[in-house]
Scaffold this active site. Structure first.
Site, PDB file in Angstrom:
ATOM      1  N   ASP A  13       0.835  -1.211   0.000  1.00  0.00           N
ATOM      2  CA  ASP A  13       0.000   0.000   0.000  1.00  0.00           C
ATOM      3  C   ASP A  13       0.868   1.259   0.000  1.00  0.00           C
ATOM      4  O   ASP A  13       1.965   1.265   0.552  1.00  0.00           O
ATOM      5  CB  ASP A  13      -0.912  -0.026   1.237  1.00  0.00           C
ATOM      6  CG  ASP A  13      -2.070   0.957   1.102  1.00  0.00           C
ATOM      7  OD1 ASP A  13      -2.420   1.329  -0.036  1.00  0.00           O
ATOM      8  OD2 ASP A  13      -2.629   1.342   2.149  1.00  0.00           O
ATOM      9  N   GLY A  14       0.336   2.312  -0.612  1.00  0.00           N
ATOM     10  CA  GLY A  14       1.009   3.616  -0.576  1.00  0.00           C
ATOM     11  C   GLY A  14       1.531   4.113  -1.916  1.00  0.00           C
ATOM     12  O   GLY A  14       2.159   5.164  -1.981  1.00  0.00           O
ATOM     13  N   ASN A  15       1.240   3.382  -2.978  1.00  0.00           N
ATOM     14  CA  ASN A  15       1.718   3.809  -4.306  1.00  0.00           C
ATOM     15  C   ASN A  15       1.151   5.172  -4.703  1.00  0.00           C
ATOM     16  O   ASN A  15       1.858   6.015  -5.247  1.00  0.00           O
ATOM     17  CB  ASN A  15       1.285   2.802  -5.383  1.00  0.00           C
ATOM     18  CG  ASN A  15       1.925   1.448  -5.219  1.00  0.00           C
ATOM     19  OD1 ASN A  15       2.869   1.301  -4.454  1.00  0.00           O
ATOM     20  ND2 ASN A  15       1.401   0.464  -5.930  1.00  0.00           N
ATOM     21  N   ARG A  17      -0.042   7.639  -2.827  1.00  0.00           N
ATOM     22  CA  ARG A  17       0.533   8.756  -2.051  1.00  0.00           C
ATOM     23  C   ARG A  17       1.964   9.037  -2.466  1.00  0.00           C
ATOM     24  O   ARG A  17       2.384  10.188  -2.537  1.00  0.00           O
ATOM     25  CB  ARG A  17       0.447   8.442  -0.547  1.00  0.00           C
ATOM     26  CG  ARG A  17      -0.935   8.704   0.028  1.00  0.00           C
ATOM     27  CD  ARG A  17      -1.107   8.056   1.361  1.00  0.00           C
ATOM     28  NE  ARG A  17      -1.342   6.626   1.212  1.00  0.00           N
ATOM     29  CZ  ARG A  17      -1.277   5.744   2.205  1.00  0.00           C
ATOM     30  NH1 ARG A  17      -0.944   6.141   3.416  1.00  0.00           N
ATOM     31  NH2 ARG A  17      -1.537   4.480   1.981  1.00  0.00           N
ATOM     32  N   TRP A  18       2.710   7.994  -2.769  1.00  0.00           N
ATOM     33  CA  TRP A  18       4.100   8.180  -3.217  1.00  0.00           C
ATOM     34  C   TRP A  18       4.109   9.078  -4.463  1.00  0.00           C
ATOM     35  O   TRP A  18       4.928   9.997  -4.578  1.00  0.00           O
ATOM     36  CB  TRP A  18       4.725   6.810  -3.536  1.00  0.00           C
ATOM     37  CG  TRP A  18       6.179   6.851  -3.887  1.00  0.00           C
ATOM     38  CD1 TRP A  18       7.228   6.672  -3.045  1.00  0.00           C
ATOM     39  CD2 TRP A  18       6.732   7.082  -5.196  1.00  0.00           C
ATOM     40  NE1 TRP A  18       8.412   6.789  -3.744  1.00  0.00           N
ATOM     41  CE2 TRP A  18       8.132   7.036  -5.063  1.00  0.00           C
ATOM     42  CE3 TRP A  18       6.183   7.334  -6.455  1.00  0.00           C
ATOM     43  CZ2 TRP A  18       9.001   7.221  -6.133  1.00  0.00           C
ATOM     44  CZ3 TRP A  18       7.046   7.530  -7.534  1.00  0.00           C
ATOM     45  CH2 TRP A  18       8.429   7.473  -7.363  1.00  0.00           C
ATOM     46  N   HIS A  30       2.244   3.306  -9.054  1.00  0.00           N
ATOM     47  CA  HIS A  30       2.062   1.866  -9.265  1.00  0.00           C
ATOM     48  C   HIS A  30       3.251   1.294 -10.060  1.00  0.00           C
ATOM     49  O   HIS A  30       3.705   0.185  -9.800  1.00  0.00           O
ATOM     50  CB  HIS A  30       0.752   1.585  -9.996  1.00  0.00           C
ATOM     51  CG  HIS A  30      -0.471   2.009  -9.217  1.00  0.00           C
ATOM     52  ND1 HIS A  30      -0.637   1.699  -7.888  1.00  0.00           N
ATOM     53  CD2 HIS A  30      -1.577   2.716  -9.584  1.00  0.00           C
ATOM     54  CE1 HIS A  30      -1.800   2.199  -7.468  1.00  0.00           C
ATOM     55  NE2 HIS A  30      -2.385   2.828  -8.480  1.00  0.00           N
ATOM     56  N   GLU A  60     -12.328  -4.670  -4.097  1.00  0.00           N
ATOM     57  CA  GLU A  60     -12.890  -3.324  -3.900  1.00  0.00           C
ATOM     58  C   GLU A  60     -12.186  -2.270  -4.761  1.00  0.00           C
ATOM     59  O   GLU A  60     -12.684  -1.157  -4.925  1.00  0.00           O
ATOM     60  CB  GLU A  60     -12.791  -2.916  -2.427  1.00  0.00           C
ATOM     61  CG  GLU A  60     -13.713  -3.711  -1.501  1.00  0.00           C
ATOM     62  CD  GLU A  60     -13.252  -5.137  -1.235  1.00  0.00           C
ATOM     63  OE1 GLU A  60     -12.035  -5.397  -1.298  1.00  0.00           O
ATOM     64  OE2 GLU A  60     -14.118  -6.001  -0.992  1.00  0.00           O
ATOM     65  N   LEU A 124      10.874 -20.475  -5.188  1.00  0.00           N
ATOM     66  CA  LEU A 124       9.994 -19.553  -4.446  1.00  0.00           C
ATOM     67  C   LEU A 124       8.605 -19.607  -5.062  1.00  0.00           C
ATOM     68  O   LEU A 124       8.453 -19.446  -6.280  1.00  0.00           O
ATOM     69  CB  LEU A 124      10.543 -18.119  -4.538  1.00  0.00           C
ATOM     70  CG  LEU A 124       9.656 -17.007  -3.976  1.00  0.00           C
ATOM     71  CD1 LEU A 124       9.584 -17.083  -2.446  1.00  0.00           C
ATOM     72  CD2 LEU A 124      10.179 -15.624  -4.388  1.00  0.00           C
TER      73      LEU A 124
HETATM   74  C1  IPE Z   1      -5.395  -2.742  -0.193  1.00  0.00           C
HETATM   75  O1  IPE Z   1      -5.070  -1.399  -0.339  1.00  0.00           O
HETATM   76  C2  IPE Z   1      -5.361  -3.415  -1.530  1.00  0.00           C
HETATM   77  C3  IPE Z   1      -4.059  -3.534  -2.169  1.00  0.00           C
HETATM   78  C4  IPE Z   1      -2.910  -3.171  -1.679  1.00  0.00           C
HETATM   79  C5  IPE Z   1      -4.093  -4.149  -3.465  1.00  0.00           C
HETATM   80  P1  IPE Z   1      -6.205  -0.284  -0.452  1.00  0.00           P
HETATM   81  O2  IPE Z   1      -5.490   1.012  -0.586  1.00  0.00           O
HETATM   82  O3  IPE Z   1      -7.159  -0.621  -1.526  1.00  0.00           O
HETATM   83  O4  IPE Z   1      -6.935  -0.406   0.951  1.00  0.00           O
HETATM   84  P2  IPE Z   1      -7.870   0.639   1.706  1.00  0.00           P
HETATM   85  O5  IPE Z   1      -8.914   1.083   0.733  1.00  0.00           O
HETATM   86  O6  IPE Z   1      -7.021   1.786   2.141  1.00  0.00           O
HETATM   87  O7  IPE Z   1      -8.405  -0.114   2.880  1.00  0.00           O
HETATM   88  C1  IPE Z   2      -1.683   0.159  -3.316  1.00  0.00           C
HETATM   89  O1  IPE Z   2      -1.407   1.516  -3.333  1.00  0.00           O
HETATM   90  C2  IPE Z   2      -1.887  -0.409  -4.689  1.00  0.00           C
HETATM   91  C3  IPE Z   2      -3.268  -0.761  -5.010  1.00  0.00           C
HETATM   92  C4  IPE Z   2      -4.267  -0.724  -4.189  1.00  0.00           C
HETATM   93  C5  IPE Z   2      -3.525  -1.184  -6.361  1.00  0.00           C
HETATM   94  P1  IPE Z   2      -2.578   2.587  -3.318  1.00  0.00           P
HETATM   95  O2  IPE Z   2      -2.925   2.908  -4.738  1.00  0.00           O
HETATM   96  O3  IPE Z   2      -3.689   2.147  -2.472  1.00  0.00           O
HETATM   97  O4  IPE Z   2      -1.838   3.826  -2.670  1.00  0.00           O
HETATM   98  P2  IPE Z   2      -2.463   4.866  -1.652  1.00  0.00           P
HETATM   99  O5  IPE Z   2      -2.946   4.088  -0.465  1.00  0.00           O
HETATM  100  O6  IPE Z   2      -3.583   5.580  -2.355  1.00  0.00           O
HETATM  101  O7  IPE Z   2      -1.317   5.768  -1.327  1.00  0.00           O
HETATM  102 MG    MG Z   3      -4.115   2.392  -0.508  1.00  0.00          MG
END
Ligand code: IPE
Ligand code: IPE
Ligand code: MG
Length: 249
Positions: A13-15, A17-18, A30, A60, A124
């Site tokens: 998670d966090g792509n 925002r990065w 991403h 989702e 792996l």
């Molecule tokens: C969870 O991240 C799904 C993946 C990393 C693929 P999200 O960014 O979708 O989760 P929420 O919405 O913050 O709970």
């Molecule tokens: C996780 O990063 C990747 C996917 C859910 C596909 P996000 O796209 O959720 O990144 P944030 O949480 O908005 O920073």
């Molecule tokens: Mg996210």
């Protein structure tokens, strides 16, 4: 207990925002996330982790803006064609876990080809959860058992689930600062050690993975037992039990 988790699961998670922090479109985050994943897979292979399971697209995530969803689908197709040859050489066996029915034919074919190309590998196991949700998995497993009139037990559900080819995760990492499961591995994470880091996924590297593993090595996994039982299984001997029962009476 081994200090090296045999199965590591990651909510990457966090792509977004990065990318936003750098005034870039979210899909640029991403893309950098794919680079971080490549390094993570390589490192897991090097240090002897047996199974790596990552959350790449949740059930989702369809609710995101259409251009982000199509960007993610495109990125998956491109990443597969670029990365699979090296993964094949590196002994990585790929499995896609999730509902394929709603994916485009192009994406579906990409997944099938990647799995076929790496099917002989054993170093792996690399599970990519794509269009995956823990609730989907439990429901589809129960529906399949019901349709074939099989009893619903923990063992039968386990074997009908999409992750039945691997043991449960030992360590579940979530990057990006949120402390939630977001519908990942609801069944399988029952006894996983949870590790949360504020690092955004594109910034997660080998050292960050080593730090998570070091943290895991300091945990005591009790699986419902007492600390004394875990430290020395002999402390659960029947003669000791009867001695201790005096205190309960
Ligand atoms: C969870 O991240 C799904 C993946 C990393 C693929 P999200 O960014 O979708 O989760 P929420 O919405 O913050 O709970
Ligand atoms: C996780 O990063 C990747 C996917 C859910 C596909 P996000 O796209 O959720 O990144 P944030 O949480 O908005 O920073
Ligand atoms: Mg996210």
């Amino acid at each position: 207990m081994s200090s090296l988790p045999q199965h590591i699961a990651i909510v990457m998670d966090g792509n977004g925002r990065w990318a936003t922090q750098r005034m870039l479109p979210r899909v640029a985050g991403h893309k950098r996330g794919v680079d971080a994943l490549r390094a993570c897979v390589r490192h897991c292979g090097e240090i002897g982790v047996g199974v790596l399971t990552v959350f790449a697209f949740s059930s989702e995530n369809w609710n995101r803006p259409p251009e982000e969803v199509s960007g993610l689908m495109e990125l998956l197709a491109v990443a597969l064609s670029r990365e699979v040859p090296q993964l094949k050489i590196d002994g990585v066996r790929m499995h896609f876990v999730g509902d394929r029915a709603s994916l485009s034919e192009r994406v579906r074919e990409g997944l099938e080809q990647a799995e076929a190309a790496t099917a002989g590998n054993t170093k792996l196991i690399f599970n990519i959860c794509f269009n995956y949700g823990g609730r989907w998995d439990i429901a589809q497993a129960a529906a399949r058992l019901a349709a074939s009139h099989q009893p619903i037990t923990e063992a039968s559900l386990h074997s009908a689930m999409a992750m039945s080819h691997v043991s449960d995760p030992d360590l579940l990492i979530r990057t990006g600062g949120e402390q939630r499961i977001s519908n990942f591995l609801l069944w399988q994470a029952a006894y996983a050690e949870l590790y949360f880091t504020d690092l955004l996924w594109p910034d997660f590297n080998e050292a960050a993975l080593d730090a998570a593993i070091a943290d895991y090595a300091g945990r005591e996994r009790r699986f419902g037992k007492t600390s004394a039982q875990v430290a020395s299984p002999a402390s659960a001997r029947p003669e000791r039990q009867s001695m201790l029962s005096r205190w309960v009476a």
